[in-house]
Design a protein around this motif. Structure first.
Motif, PDB file in Angstrom:
ATOM      1  N   ALA A 154       0.874  -1.335   0.096  1.00  0.00           N
ATOM      2  CA  ALA A 154      -0.140   0.178   0.083  1.00  0.00           C
ATOM      3  C   ALA A 154       1.043   1.190   0.024  1.00  0.00           C
ATOM      4  O   ALA A 154       0.720   2.173  -0.762  1.00  0.00           O
ATOM      5  N   THR A 179      -1.215   3.739  -2.037  1.00  0.00           N
ATOM      6  CA  THR A 179      -2.681   3.559  -1.626  1.00  0.00           C
ATOM      7  C   THR A 179      -3.053   3.361  -0.212  1.00  0.00           C
ATOM      8  O   THR A 179      -3.955   2.677   0.113  1.00  0.00           O
ATOM      9  N   LEU A 180      -2.361   3.987   0.542  1.00  0.00           N
ATOM     10  CA  LEU A 180      -2.421   3.987   2.092  1.00  0.00           C
ATOM     11  C   LEU A 180      -3.698   4.842   2.172  1.00  0.00           C
ATOM     12  O   LEU A 180      -4.188   5.744   1.447  1.00  0.00           O
ATOM     13  N   LYS A 181      -4.530   4.415   3.444  1.00  0.00           N
ATOM     14  CA  LYS A 181      -5.502   5.283   3.472  1.00  0.00           C
ATOM     15  C   LYS A 181      -5.297   6.718   3.907  1.00  0.00           C
ATOM     16  O   LYS A 181      -4.214   7.027   4.630  1.00  0.00           O
ATOM     17  N   GLU A 182      -5.950   7.474   3.919  1.00  0.00           N
ATOM     18  CA  GLU A 182      -5.401   9.072   4.174  1.00  0.00           C
ATOM     19  C   GLU A 182      -5.123   9.062   5.641  1.00  0.00           C
ATOM     20  O   GLU A 182      -4.127   9.991   6.206  1.00  0.00           O
ATOM     21  N   LYS A 183      -5.809   8.670   6.608  1.00  0.00           N
ATOM     22  CA  LYS A 183      -5.436   8.688   8.114  1.00  0.00           C
ATOM     23  C   LYS A 183      -4.064   8.106   8.083  1.00  0.00           C
ATOM     24  O   LYS A 183      -3.193   8.675   8.911  1.00  0.00           O
ATOM     25  N   GLU A 184      -3.916   7.079   7.530  1.00  0.00           N
ATOM     26  CA  GLU A 184      -2.508   6.144   7.736  1.00  0.00           C
ATOM     27  C   GLU A 184      -1.418   7.193   7.142  1.00  0.00           C
ATOM     28  O   GLU A 184      -0.202   7.139   7.720  1.00  0.00           O
ATOM     29  N   GLN A 185      -1.787   7.784   6.013  1.00  0.00           N
ATOM     30  CA  GLN A 185      -0.803   8.755   5.558  1.00  0.00           C
ATOM     31  C   GLN A 185      -0.312  10.113   6.327  1.00  0.00           C
ATOM     32  O   GLN A 185       0.836  10.288   6.390  1.00  0.00           O
ATOM     33  N   TYR A 201       2.419  -0.067  10.222  1.00  0.00           N
ATOM     34  CA  TYR A 201       2.180   1.413  10.025  1.00  0.00           C
ATOM     35  C   TYR A 201       3.237   2.373  10.203  1.00  0.00           C
ATOM     36  O   TYR A 201       4.154   1.921  11.113  1.00  0.00           O
TER      37      TYR A 201
END
Ligand SMILES: [Zn+2]
Length: 305
Positions: A66, A71-77, A126
């Motif tokens: 990811a 393609t990580l989720k916004e929160k993870e980014q 993460y």
């Protein structure tokens, strides 16, 4: 033979807000080391991209894929704190290669320094606090897999706790994680290293060095590691934007000399990474990071490695 120094291409231009994360400090540091003849051309090493299977020794396959594909989720980014770009993903991977190479050179020559590295806030699945993949953890696992080392001591003197590293090696008797950090600083939720030393805000050179030397001797004699990975974060400096301690340049230089000469004198190989350091004043920041390489060069020559 001179001190081996590892440098890798940066791929990314400095981010607009250098105060927040001065990407260009790596290039400036390298240029300074060359200009001051601390890094000599024959002794500069350039890493390769690590195979994905090496990253998988620490990180989950889903997270690696990811992140690398953006393609990580916004929160993870957001937790990482750096905007994704293909160039940054490339740089992140080669940075891991840089620390692996530094460790291999340390085993060969006794002492080696990276001009980057120390992404200790990255966890298995993460990233956080500007850290994406944990170079210290991956390097440890790679060298163990290659049977080059059994026991590794991670000496983390960045002002922030090495929380990702601590969690990754929790309950692993082959890796000793030592973190000496400012208690009232990021990360808010600390993990449990094998040994955590929490420092009060505003601690000065003498106070800091006294606490460090009290622990260092026992650490080396009790663990007897095959390799030491040393995170020499300079965010312990009084002028650091994110640090809350009060060390001076002299104090940092004394710290590097204490660590490197103690380890090398007792025959333990040391691979150093530069760790954190944050300032609007890039020139002073880069000088601060170069104290590691200056001290390492002196120790390297003194002990005729
Ligand atoms: Zn830090």
């Amino acid at each position: 033979m001179n001190l081996p120094i590892v440098y890798h291409p940066q791929y990314v231009a400095p981010l607009p807000d250098e105060h927040r994360f001065p990407m260009s400090k790596f290039t400036l540091l390298y240029e300074l080391l060359v200009r001051k003849k601390i890094a000599k051309s024959n002794d500069i090493y350039f890493p390769e991209f690590p195979e994905e299977s090496l990253l998988e020794l620490v990180h989950s396959n889903n997270y690696i894929t990811a992140y690398c594909q953006g393609t990580l989720k916004e929160k993870e980014q957001r937790r990482i704190g750096l905007p994704w770009s293909e160039a940054l993903a490339k740089r992140t991977c080669i940075a891991v290669g840089g620390t692996i190479l530094t460790a291999k050179l340390a085993l060969k020559f006794g002492l080696a320094c990276n001009t980057a590295g120390g992404t200790h806030h990255a966890f298995r699945s993460y990233g956080s606090g500007f850290c994406i993949f944990n170079d210290l953890a991956i390097t440890t696992r790679v060298l163990q897999k290659l049977k080059l080392v059994k026991t590794v001591l991670i000496l983390d003197l960045d002002v922030h706790q090495g929380d990702g590293t601590a969690k990754i090696f929790q309950n692993d008797p082959t890796v000793f994680t030592f973190s000496m950090h400012c208690e009232s600083n990021f990360p808010r939720e600390k993990q449990k290293s094998d040994l955590d030393v929490s420092l009060p805000q505003g601690l000065d050179d003498d106070g800091y060095l006294q606490i460090l030397s009290e622990h260092l001797h026992d650490l080396l004699s009790q663990i007897k590691p095959d390799l030491i990975l040393y995170d020499a974060g300079v965010d312990v400096h009084a002028q650091d934007h994110f640090g809350k301690l009060s060390l001076t340049d002299t104090g940092i230089y004394r710290r590097e000399m204490l660590i490197l000469s103690s380890c090398i004198a007792q025959g333990y190989p040391v691979a150093s990474v530069i760790g954190g350091g944050y300032s609007k004043d890039l020139k002073s920041l880069v000088e601060r990071h170069s104290l590691l390489h200056r001290a390492a060069k002196e120790v390297y020559e003194f002990y005729q490695l």
